[in-house]
Structures are given as structure tokens and as C-alpha cells.
Scaffold this active site. Structure first.
Site, PDB file in Angstrom:
ATOM      1  CG  ASP A  27      11.256  -9.866  21.425  1.00 14.04           C
ATOM      2  OD1 ASP A  27      11.215  -8.967  20.543  1.00 14.04           O
ATOM      3  OD2 ASP A  27      10.357 -10.048  22.266  1.00 14.04           O
ATOM      4  NE  ARG A  62       9.299 -11.772  17.859  1.00 17.63           N
ATOM      5  CZ  ARG A  62       8.507 -11.188  18.719  1.00 17.63           C
ATOM      6  NH1 ARG A  62       7.930 -11.878  19.668  1.00 17.63           N
ATOM      7  NH2 ARG A  62       8.272  -9.907  18.636  1.00 17.63           N
ATOM      8  CD  GLU A  81      -0.042  -6.579  -8.576  1.00 18.28           C
ATOM      9  OE1 GLU A  81       0.937  -7.210  -8.171  1.00 18.28           O
ATOM     10  OE2 GLU A  81      -0.830  -5.990  -7.821  1.00 18.28           O
ATOM     11  CG  HIS A  93       4.238   0.692  -5.577  1.00 16.96           C
ATOM     12  ND1 HIS A  93       5.348   0.852  -4.781  1.00 16.96           N
ATOM     13  CD2 HIS A  93       3.706  -0.499  -5.214  1.00 16.96           C
ATOM     14  CE1 HIS A  93       5.469  -0.204  -3.987  1.00 16.96           C
ATOM     15  NE2 HIS A  93       4.479  -1.032  -4.234  1.00 16.96           N
ATOM     16  CE  LYS A 152       2.980  -0.895  -0.013  1.00 19.72           C
ATOM     17  NZ  LYS A 152       2.698  -2.225  -0.556  1.00 19.72           N
ATOM     18  CG  ASP A 212      -1.012  -3.242  -1.570  1.00 23.04           C
ATOM     19  OD1 ASP A 212      -0.060  -3.342  -0.781  1.00 23.04           O
ATOM     20  OD2 ASP A 212      -1.135  -3.970  -2.580  1.00 23.04           O
ATOM     21  CE  LYS A 238      -2.855  -7.121  -5.073  1.00 24.46           C
ATOM     22  NZ  LYS A 238      -1.408  -7.171  -5.229  1.00 24.46           N
ATOM     23  CG  HIS A 262       9.236  -2.832  -4.738  1.00 26.25           C
ATOM     24  ND1 HIS A 262       7.996  -2.752  -4.190  1.00 26.25           N
ATOM     25  CD2 HIS A 262       9.082  -3.507  -5.903  1.00 26.25           C
ATOM     26  CE1 HIS A 262       7.128  -3.364  -4.976  1.00 26.25           C
ATOM     27  NE2 HIS A 262       7.757  -3.835  -6.025  1.00 26.25           N
TER      28      HIS A 262
HETATM   29  C1  BG6 Z   1       3.610  -4.402  -3.336  1.00 27.30           C
HETATM   30  C2  BG6 Z   1       2.160  -4.595  -3.026  1.00 27.30           C
HETATM   31  O1  BG6 Z   1       4.076  -3.222  -2.740  1.00 27.30           O
HETATM   32  O2  BG6 Z   1       3.797  -4.323  -4.741  1.00 27.30           O
HETATM   33  C3  BG6 Z   1       1.627  -5.838  -3.724  1.00 27.30           C
HETATM   34  O3  BG6 Z   1       1.986  -4.733  -1.630  1.00 27.30           O
HETATM   35  C4  BG6 Z   1       1.935  -5.813  -5.201  1.00 27.30           C
HETATM   36  O4  BG6 Z   1       0.231  -5.983  -3.503  1.00 27.30           O
HETATM   37  C5  BG6 Z   1       3.403  -5.483  -5.449  1.00 27.30           C
HETATM   38  O5  BG6 Z   1       1.598  -7.068  -5.748  1.00 27.30           O
HETATM   39  C6  BG6 Z   1       3.678  -5.260  -6.924  1.00 27.30           C
HETATM   40  O6  BG6 Z   1       5.058  -5.150  -7.120  1.00 27.30           O
HETATM   41  P1  BG6 Z   1       5.719  -5.561  -8.494  1.00 27.30           P
HETATM   42  O7  BG6 Z   1       7.161  -5.243  -8.319  1.00 27.30           O
HETATM   43  O8  BG6 Z   1       5.442  -7.022  -8.686  1.00 27.30           O
HETATM   44  O9  BG6 Z   1       5.042  -4.724  -9.544  1.00 27.30           O
END
Ligand code: BG6
Length: 487
Positions: free
Chosen positions: A89, A47, A211, A235, A143, A230, A333, A173
Site C-alpha cells: 500500500d 496492492r 471517437e 488534449h 490526467k 476529459d 463519443k 499522451h
Molecule cells: C483519454 C480520455 O485521455 O483520451 C478518453 O480520457 C479518450 O476518454 C482518450 O477516449 C482518447 O485518446 P486517443 O489516443 O485514443 O485519441
């Protein structure tokens, strides 16, 4: 599968965090490695009103931050010439018309939505209305695709109204990570494991995604989702699928994805009756991580919250191969270390011929696949402990180790960003590493069951100190079946 090579990528949310941290650096590295055709163009749409020069400077800074070595000036000059910026936009017809002038004659554009999922439907409609969604165009979605089955269907419907399913690339990812793909190689490029990969030989499987980071500034998003939605919905279930799926006939997108969907369909629902025994929710409180004090989630959030930052689950797969083999999943986390690991625990030998002290030395084989931070595959085997001992030999467990870090280190070795692989696959129209609509929806349907069971059972997150391995219930969860986490 689309074969036409893409000739342009439009990144919506081009000034945002994902684009700057991951997408532009990935595109730069693809260019450096010769993967971008000379005519390939990169357009950022956002934007803000920005000049092309100011935007290019921003991108250079972002790539500098990400690159471990100084940029190659020749590559940068080539890369910068591909860049363009358009302030629009994109949810409006007028925005799409402006975009059209920039997209120009591109035959196979990629539209990468690095924006809030609440905008996906509107951007797709605008693209469709303006005629930009031609037969060779592709759409890339990040996502979260919904917060539950209902909302994910609404997003998928809105996208599907404009783009055919084989033009939709849903990113997880984790599937772009080298080691995650290596799981496929490990299982299906070796004769060694597949005959053992079942309930006759495997006792259980553990998947850990730990993490050290907290939620920090991301809480407006995170508080609405929590660890289950999440991390587990996407994943972790993807990792589980790659471990558990049947051998696909080939690497074609639908061959692989059909097998993953079968696994998802075989997940035993966690209902109100089992939820207390099969799951743990936790939320971090103040503690110490890596020697530094860390605030609790509610302090970061600024108010009381019932969102979980830790989940542990016992998952059963009701099919022939996995009957009786529990999969233990945990993610959180502010845990003591960053670690993504899959541990395949084999059964013990059926009968020990070793008496005396060696009987107690004997432990069952374990295959540990470390995905992060170091990439390593280790198979623990029993050996004779060296030396003499009275009363028979002693045994010792030793790892047969394949350190990918060492195997692939060299002057040109570099840990690739997961998005490099994924963007390259979108350019080539190969969707094997992307998540199909029925996969996302099947995963949501199972996750909804867990969330509903939590609500029905009134399960709120249990506190755990930042820097610990989650609430004590996470240990009880696995110990109930006389097993232990592989820490
Ligand atoms: C993301 C989550 O998809 O993956 C995050 O939203 C998370 O909360 C992250 O920290 C972890 O990815 P990676 O590649 O660091 O293991």
C-alpha cells in the site's frame, strides 16, 4: 532540466489497465529498440499479493496482446529479467519502507503514478517521508490533474511539497503522438507556412477529436468529468496551443511551455453572455455506429445524467496574431467515425480574375492535418481542371498530400505507442513534451469559466443519436459565422 539518466522505473498501479495496455508494452518496445540501459530496472507496485512469476506472465500476456508481431524471445528474456513486483500500500509509511528495499541503490528512480489522482498526494508524502524522493528522482502524473482549478492546485501543491517542478512530468499522451510532434516540425522546420500563419491569411481553424466508442465501463469516472474536462481541458487545448503558439526560441522545455502558456492566457473567457452562442453540449442517445446498434449514454450509465459526451466550442484568442480568427473545437463519443483532425482554413483570394463558371469553382486553400486514425497532411490547392471547355477554363481543388503512413512505411515501420516517446523523455529528464504546472492551472481556469457559464445559463446537454455528428446546435455554432465543418 535533469540530465541524469534514470536507472529504475516504479509503476504504481502496476496491475492496472494503463500499465498493462500502455506502459509495459511501451517499455518492451523501448528495450527492443535498444533504448534501455542494461542496468535499467522496472518495478510494478500494487496492492495485490502476486509472485514475481505470476506478474511476469501477466506482463507477457499484455505485451502479446499489444504487439502486432510475435515477441522476439531474446528481447523478452532480457526484458523479463528487468521486471520485479512488490505488493504494497504505497500510501503508507510502511509501504514506502518496503518499496525502499526494492528500489535499493537506484540513483535516479522514476515514480510513475498510474493510479487514481486521489492517491497522488498520499503516495508523494510517503515517498518523501521515506527518503525515496532523492535529488534525481522523478514523478510522473497522469490526467486528470484535478476536476477544476481548485482541486488541481491541491494536487500540484501536494506533489510540489515533495518534488521540485523540474522533477514533475505531467503526461498528456497526445503530446507523445508522432503526428502531434509533427505539427511542431511542420510549422517550424518549413519556411512555407510561418509567414502565412496569422490573421492576414487564415480565416479560421477547426480541431476535431471524434471517437466512435462510447463511455462503456468508464462511466464512474466519466460521469463526473464529461467531455469538457476529459478532452478539451487537456488534449484539445494542447493541440490548440501547438497551432497557435509563437515560435519558441528553441526546443528547451521552458521555451516551448512559455509559449503555450501565453496562448492559454490569451483565450477569451466564455462568459454567461456568450455561452449559448459559443458552445454546445450534447449527450448520445441510442443509434447506430459503424452499422451496429449502440446504446445511449444513460442506458450505459443506468440512470439519468446531465454529463456531456459531446462539446463544440468557438474559441477566440485575443492576441495580435489571431485576432479575428476563430478556433472551432468539437469532440465527442459515439460519433460516426474516429478522426482527430486539425483544419487550417485560409482566406479566399482577394480578387478573382476568373469569370464564368470558374468563379464558382474557386475555393479557398485549406491545410488539413489528420492525426488519427491515418496520419496525413494535405494542402488543398486550386488547379486548372484538365481538358477543354468553352467560355474559359474550369478550376478544380486538388490536395497536395503527404501521407505519413506511406512515407514511413517499411519492414521496420511500426506505429509507436505515444508512451514510448514520453517514457524515453522521462528517462532522459527532458520535459518539453510534458505539461508544466502553470499550463495545467491556466487551462483549468479557462475551462472553469466555461463550466460556470453553463451552470449559470442552465445549459444541459442536448441529445444526439449515436452515430451522428452531435446535436444540430454544433452545425449552427459554426454556421452563425458563415463557415462549415470540414467533413
Ligand atoms: C483519454 C480520455 O485521455 O483520451 C478518453 O480520457 C479518450 O476518454 C482518450 O477516449 C482518447 O485518446 P486517443 O489516443 O485514443 O485519441
Amino acid at each position: 532540466m535533469s540530465q541524469t539518466l534514470a536507472d529504475l522505473i516504479v509503476i504504481f498501479g502496476g496491475t492496472g489497465d494503463l500499465a498493462q495496455r500502455m506502459l509495459f508494452p511501451s517499455l518492451y518496445f523501448l528495450d527492443a529498440d535498444g533504448f534501455l540501459a542494461p542496468e535499467f530496472r522496472i518495478v510494478a507496485a500494487a496492492r495485490a499479493e502476486l509472485s514475481r512469476e505470476a506478474f511476469t506472465a501477466q506482463v507477457r500476456e499484455a505485451i502479446d496482446r499489444r504487439a502486432e508481431v510475435p515477441l522476439d524471445e531474446a528481447v523478452w528474456t532480457r526484458f523479463a529479467a528487468r521486471l520485479d513486483y512488490v505488493g504494497v500500500d504505497a500510501t503508507t509509511a510502511a509501504g514506502a519502507e518496503t518499496l525502499k528495499t526494492v528500489v535499493g541503490a537506484a540513483k535516479a528512480p522514476i515514480f510513475f503514478l498510474a493510479v487514481s489522482p486521489s492517491l497522488y498526494g498520499r503516495i508523494c508524502r510517503a515517498l518523501g517521508g521515506s527518503g525515496l524522493a532523492g535529488p534525481h528522482s522523478r514523478i510522473v502524473l497522469e490526467k486528470p490533474i484535478g476536476r477544476d482549478l481548485h482541486s488541481s492546485r491541491a494536487i500540484n501543491d501536494a506533489v510540489g511539497d515533495v518534488f521540485r517542478e523540474d522533477r514533475v512530468f505531467r503526461i498528456d499522451h497526445y503530446l507523445g503522438k508522432e503526428t502531434v510532434q509533427n505539427l511542431i516540425a511542420l510549422r517550424f522546420a518549413n519556411t512555407l507556412f510561418e509567414p502565412l500563419w496569422n490573421n492576414l491569411t487564415i480565416d479560421h481553424v477547426q480541431i476535431t477529436v471524434a471517437e466512435t466508442e462510447g463511455v462503456g465501463e468508464r462511466w464512474p469516472y466519466y460521469d463526473e468529468y464529461g467531455a469538457l474536462r476529459d478532452m478539451v481541458q487537456n488534449h484539445m487545448l494542447q493541440l490548440l496551443c501547438l497551432v497557435a503558439m509563437e515560435p519558441p526560441a528553441d526546443m528547451e522545455p521552458d521555451s516551448v511551455r512559455n509559449e503555450k502558456v501565453k496562448v492559454l492566457r490569451s483565450l477569451r473567457p466564455i462568459t454567461r453572455g456568450e455561452v449559448q452562442a459559443s458552445s454546445v453540449r450534447g449527450q448520445y442517445t441510442p443509434g447506430v455506429v459503424g452499422g451496429k446498434p449502440a446504446a445511449g449514454y444513460e442506458a450505459e450509465r443506468g440512470q439519468v445524467s446531465a454529463t456531456e459526451t459531446f462539446v463544440a466550442l468557438r474559441v477566440d484568442i485575443d492576441n495580435w496574431r489571431w485576432a479575428g480568427v476563430p478556433f472551432f473545437l468539437r469532440t465527442g463519443k459515439r460519433l460516426p467515425e474516429r478522426r482527430t483532425q486539425i483544419a487550417i482554413q485560409f482566406k479566399g483570394v482577394p480578387h478573382s480574375i476568373f469569370g464564368g463558371a470558374a468563379r464558382a469553382d474557386l475555393v479557398a486553400n485549406r491545410l488539413v492535418i489528420d492525426l488519427q486514425p491515418d496520419e496525413d497532411i494535405a494542402l488543398t490547392l486550386m488547379n486548372k481542371a484538365p481538358g477543354l471547355s468553352q467560355g474559359g477554363m474550369r478550376l478544380q481543388a486538388l490536395p497536395l498530400s503527404l501521407s505519413l503512413l506511406k512515407a514511413y512505411s517499411g519492414p521496420n515501420a511500426r506505429r509507436r505507442i505515444a508512451y514510448e516517446r514520453l517514457i524515453l523523455d522521462v528517462i532522459h529528464g527532458n520535459s518539453t513534451l510534458f505539461v508544466r504546472r502553470d499550463e495545467v492551472e491556466q487551462a483549468w481556469s479557462w475551462i472553469d469559466g466555461v463550466a460556470d457559464a453553463w451552470a449559470e445559463a442552465g445549459m444541459i446537454p442536448k441529445p444526439y443519436a449515436a452515430g451522428s455528428w452531435g446535436p444540430s446546435g454544433a452545425f449552427a455554432l459554426i454556421e452563425r459565422s458563415e463557415r462549415a465543418w470540414s467533413d
